[in-house]
Write an enzyme that holds these catalytic residues in place. Structure first.
Site, short mmCIF file in Angstrom:
data_model
loop_
_atom_site.label_atom_id
_atom_site.label_comp_id
_atom_site.label_asym_id
_atom_site.label_seq_id
_atom_site.Cartn_x
_atom_site.Cartn_y
_atom_site.Cartn_z
N LYS A 3 17.46 -8.02 -37.49
CA LYS A 3 16.92 -7.23 -36.17
C LYS A 3 15.97 -6.45 -36.39
O LYS A 3 16.09 -5.30 -36.88
CB LYS A 3 18.50 -6.60 -35.72
CG LYS A 3 18.67 -5.58 -35.00
CD LYS A 3 17.64 -5.38 -33.79
CE LYS A 3 18.06 -3.88 -33.03
NZ LYS A 3 16.34 -3.68 -32.81
N CYS B 231 8.46 6.90 -44.40
CA CYS B 231 9.40 7.75 -45.00
C CYS B 231 9.22 8.43 -46.35
O CYS B 231 9.83 9.17 -46.80
CB CYS B 231 10.67 6.86 -45.18
SG CYS B 231 10.48 5.09 -46.27
N GLU C 257 12.54 16.02 -40.87
CA GLU C 257 11.50 14.88 -40.96
C GLU C 257 10.70 14.72 -39.71
O GLU C 257 11.34 14.56 -38.78
CB GLU C 257 12.33 13.36 -41.22
CG GLU C 257 11.12 12.43 -41.43
CD GLU C 257 11.94 10.91 -41.72
OE1 GLU C 257 12.81 10.92 -41.06
OE2 GLU C 257 11.55 10.24 -42.51
N GLU D 257 18.45 2.63 -46.46
CA GLU D 257 17.19 3.44 -46.66
C GLU D 257 17.01 4.25 -45.50
O GLU D 257 16.73 3.74 -44.42
CB GLU D 257 16.20 2.51 -46.64
CG GLU D 257 16.39 1.27 -47.95
CD GLU D 257 16.41 2.04 -49.29
OE1 GLU D 257 15.87 2.97 -49.44
OE2 GLU D 257 17.02 1.26 -50.34
N THR E 83 18.46 8.62 -40.74
CA THR E 83 19.60 9.14 -41.27
C THR E 83 20.87 9.01 -40.38
O THR E 83 21.89 8.56 -40.61
CB THR E 83 19.69 10.31 -42.01
OG1 THR E 83 18.61 10.20 -43.04
CG2 THR E 83 20.93 10.90 -42.58
P1 NDP Z 1 16.11 4.02 -36.31
O1 NDP Z 1 17.07 4.65 -36.98
O2 NDP Z 1 15.98 4.68 -34.70
O3 NDP Z 1 16.06 2.62 -35.87
C1 NDP Z 1 15.81 1.68 -36.95
C2 NDP Z 1 16.61 0.43 -36.51
O4 NDP Z 1 17.85 0.32 -36.16
C3 NDP Z 1 15.72 -0.37 -35.31
O5 NDP Z 1 15.84 -1.76 -35.39
C4 NDP Z 1 16.71 0.23 -34.14
O6 NDP Z 1 16.92 -0.62 -33.09
C5 NDP Z 1 18.09 -0.03 -34.91
N1 NDP Z 1 19.27 0.72 -34.52
C6 NDP Z 1 19.25 1.77 -33.58
N2 NDP Z 1 20.51 2.25 -33.37
C7 NDP Z 1 21.33 1.44 -33.90
C8 NDP Z 1 22.79 1.38 -34.05
N3 NDP Z 1 23.49 2.51 -33.42
N4 NDP Z 1 23.24 0.44 -34.67
C9 NDP Z 1 22.41 -0.71 -35.42
N5 NDP Z 1 21.17 -0.47 -35.46
C10 NDP Z 1 20.49 0.53 -34.68
O7 NDP Z 1 14.78 4.62 -36.92
P2 NDP Z 1 13.38 4.39 -36.37
O8 NDP Z 1 12.96 2.91 -36.13
O9 NDP Z 1 13.01 5.40 -35.69
O10 NDP Z 1 12.62 4.31 -37.89
C11 NDP Z 1 12.06 5.67 -38.31
C12 NDP Z 1 12.91 6.40 -39.46
O11 NDP Z 1 13.08 5.25 -40.57
C13 NDP Z 1 12.57 7.58 -40.27
O12 NDP Z 1 13.69 8.21 -40.21
C14 NDP Z 1 12.34 7.07 -41.45
O13 NDP Z 1 12.26 7.99 -42.58
C15 NDP Z 1 13.07 5.72 -41.76
N6 NDP Z 1 12.63 4.82 -42.69
C16 NDP Z 1 13.12 4.96 -44.02
C17 NDP Z 1 12.61 4.19 -44.84
C18 NDP Z 1 13.21 3.98 -46.25
O14 NDP Z 1 13.10 3.11 -47.25
N7 NDP Z 1 14.07 5.02 -46.74
C19 NDP Z 1 11.30 3.23 -44.58
C20 NDP Z 1 11.06 3.40 -43.38
C21 NDP Z 1 11.59 4.28 -42.42
P3 NDP Z 1 15.74 -0.28 -31.78
O15 NDP Z 1 14.58 -0.22 -32.25
O16 NDP Z 1 16.14 -0.91 -30.88
O17 NDP Z 1 16.51 1.19 -31.50
#
Ligand code: NDP
Length: 479
Positions: A175, A284, A381, A250, A230
């Site tokens: 996804k 991240c 963040e 992650e 988070t």
């Molecule tokens: P989000 O948590 O908003 O989204 C991540 C993914 O989860 C997207 O595909 C999103 O879909 C999906 N999603 C959103 N809501 C839900 C839900 N309720 N249930 C299941 N899936 C859901 O993060 P971002 O895309 O904004 O990414 C940025 C964040 O990711 C930052 O906090 C960053 O630190 C973290 N990150 C962490 C990494 C690590 O390895 N620790 C690496 C890279 C990023 P949709 O796009 O359709 O909303």
């Protein structure tokens, strides 16, 4: 033309026929129309993946690990052969400078090569038990896995999950983030073309709150591997609790780079900007808190600002570009808001932060100094090109400030003293630490976070554990 989703290896429209528009960060204009999955598509995908897995008796699960590895090598080859296509899609879809996007394709291929080699080197054991017989530990694929990824490294993070999941014999349901689904779909095509059986491959773009949630809540999804915020990770843990899905997370970070006065200050200061501003700060692992020991503070700040001003911000398709646009107008606005919050809290904004004229979601990298760790810009963040520089006095101060965070993902340590490096490294509560460098991730080594930065580890051989179940079988030798 609409980019269709992938169900059982085939491109097709979403069940309800809906689509959504993907915007190009460099222009702010529509880039592609993409099929929008709904819970009906999730139901279809998970159902077909469950049938294909057949309780571990499906073809891919039963294919020899050596053969699975060979298919994964072919995935790596195809990724390299299609570098132009995929890197251009990543540059246009996510705003990555084309040089970075090409590197990302190479790193994606490297990840598949690593797990191609790992496939037949991850196995169980024989345990010397006290009963008469033979006690064997087997490693078996866990079942259909839901892989949910963010928009900041759409291709690479998907590969960190897909490669070990497939190496272990699981069907994969990917996804992608709604902002950046294009390279995930290209990747799905690569998997099928390389010889992963079609019924093992699913790519479902669509709104996370709807289809991500449906994927997580489906009791047939055996394992969820999620990268993102988070707060989303916490909601995934709750949604997967009823059926006790295996979950790895992650999550976000607020990592610190600690620069001691005995370090090579010129090197640390010229290296540090891209550790915050790489991928326009949407990383991240960004070392967005830079702690500098007071005797070296002024020298460091001056060199850091000069190196930051030299970063070439521009069109992602221009080979000279070092920093492209941010992924969306909203993400840029968040960074601008934090700049205001920081100055309101008493920090000094000394450079950058300008929005250039013209289209696209560009923002010049910003430097804020004299930050205190209690300020919101040091605690939350930002996920944008805003660097906070904080002074400190003693080694104890550096450890205390660095650990005073809800997060614990990454970090760096700059010092000329090996004994100090060992002492401080052992005291920091973070999952990944780099000494006298800022590079965080190597696909051969574990990656993940302490505290609110995650649960479990990706990459390295440990990822193979995360995509398998352990079965203990005892053969009695008593008549
Ligand atoms: P989000 O948590 O908003 O989204 C991540 C993914 O989860 C997207 O595909 C999103 O879909 C999906 N999603 C959103 N809501 C839900 C839900 N309720 N249930 C299941 N899936 C859901 O993060 P971002 O895309 O904004 O990414 C940025 C964040 O990711 C930052 O906090 C960053 O630190 C973290 N990150 C962490 C990494 C690590 O390895 N620790 C690496 C890279 C990023 P949709 O796009 O359709 O909303």
């Amino acid at each position: 033309m609409t980019e269709q989703l992938i169900i059982a290896g085939e491109r097709r429209d979403a069940v309800e026929g809906a689509t959504f528009t993907v915007t190009e960060p460099a222009t702010g204009q529509p880039l592609a129309e993409v099929a929008k999955a709904s819970p009906a598509d999730v139901d279809l995908a998970v159902g077909l993946a469950t049938t294909a897995f057949a309780d571990g008796r499906g073809t891919w699960a039963r294919t020899s690990a050596t053969l699975r590895g060979r298919v994964l090598y072919r995935v790596a080859e195809l990724l390299r052969e299609r570098e132009d296509l995929i890197a251009t899609a990543e540059a246009r879809g996510a705003g990555h400078p084309i040089g970075d996007a090409r590197w990302e394709v190479g790193a994606a291929a490297g990840t598949f090569e690593y797990y191609a080699g790992a496939a037949n080197k991850h196995f169980g054991s024989v345990v010397p038990v006290q009963d008469a017989g033979l006690d064997v530990v087997l490693r078996e694929p866990v079942g259909p896995v839901g892989l949910i990824v963010p928009w900041n490294f759409p291709l690479l993070i998907a590969c960190w999950k897909l490669a070990p999941a497939l190496a272990c014999g699981n069907p994969v349901i990917l996804k992608p983030a709604s902002l950046t689904p294009l390279t995930a779909l290209l990747l799905g095509d690569v998997l099928v073309d390389a010889g992963v059986p079609a019924d093992q491959v699913y790519v479902l773009p669509g709104p996370g709150g709807v289809i991500g949630d449906a994927l997580v809540s489906d009791h047939r999804t055996a394992k969820i591997s999620f990268t993102g915020e988070t707060a989303t990770g916490a909601s995934i843990l709750k949604a997967s609790a009823d059926h006790i899905a295996r979950v790895s997370l992650e999550l976000g970070g607020k990592s610190a780079s600690i620069v001691f006065a005995d370090a090579d200050i010129a090197k640390a200061a010229t290296d540090a900007p891209m550790s915050v501003f790489g991928n326009a700060g949407q990383d991240c692992c960004a070392r967005s808190r830079i702690l500098v020991q007071r005797p070296a503070y002024d020298e460091f700040v001056e060199a850091f600002v000069a190196a930051t001003k030299a970063i070439v911000v521009g069109d992602p398709l221009d080979a000279a570009t070092e920093m492209g646009p941010m992924v969306s107008a909203g993400q840029r606005q968040t960074s601008l808001d934090y700049l205001e919050i920081g100055t309101g809290e008493g920090a000094r904004h000394v450079s950058g932060g300008e929005v250039p004229d013209g289209p696209g979601f560009y923002l010049h990298p910003a430097v804020v100094v004299d930050v205190d760790n209690s300020m919101r810009i040091a605690r939350e963040e930002i996920f944008g090109p805003v660097a906070s520089i904080l002074p400190f006095d003693t080694e104890e101060d550096a450890i205390r400030i660095s650990n005073d965070s809800d997060y614990g993902l990454s970090g760096s340590l700059w010092t000329g003293s090996a004994t100090k490096a060992i002492r401080v490294a052992k005291s920091l509560r973070t999952g990944t630490l780099s000494v006298n460098t800022n590079r965080s991730v190597r696909f051969e080594a574990p990656f993940g976070g302490y505290k609110k930065s995650g649960l479990g580890r990706e990459l390295g051989m440990g990822a193979m554990d995360a995509y398998t179940e352990v079965k203990n079988v005892f053969f009695s030798e008593e008549d």
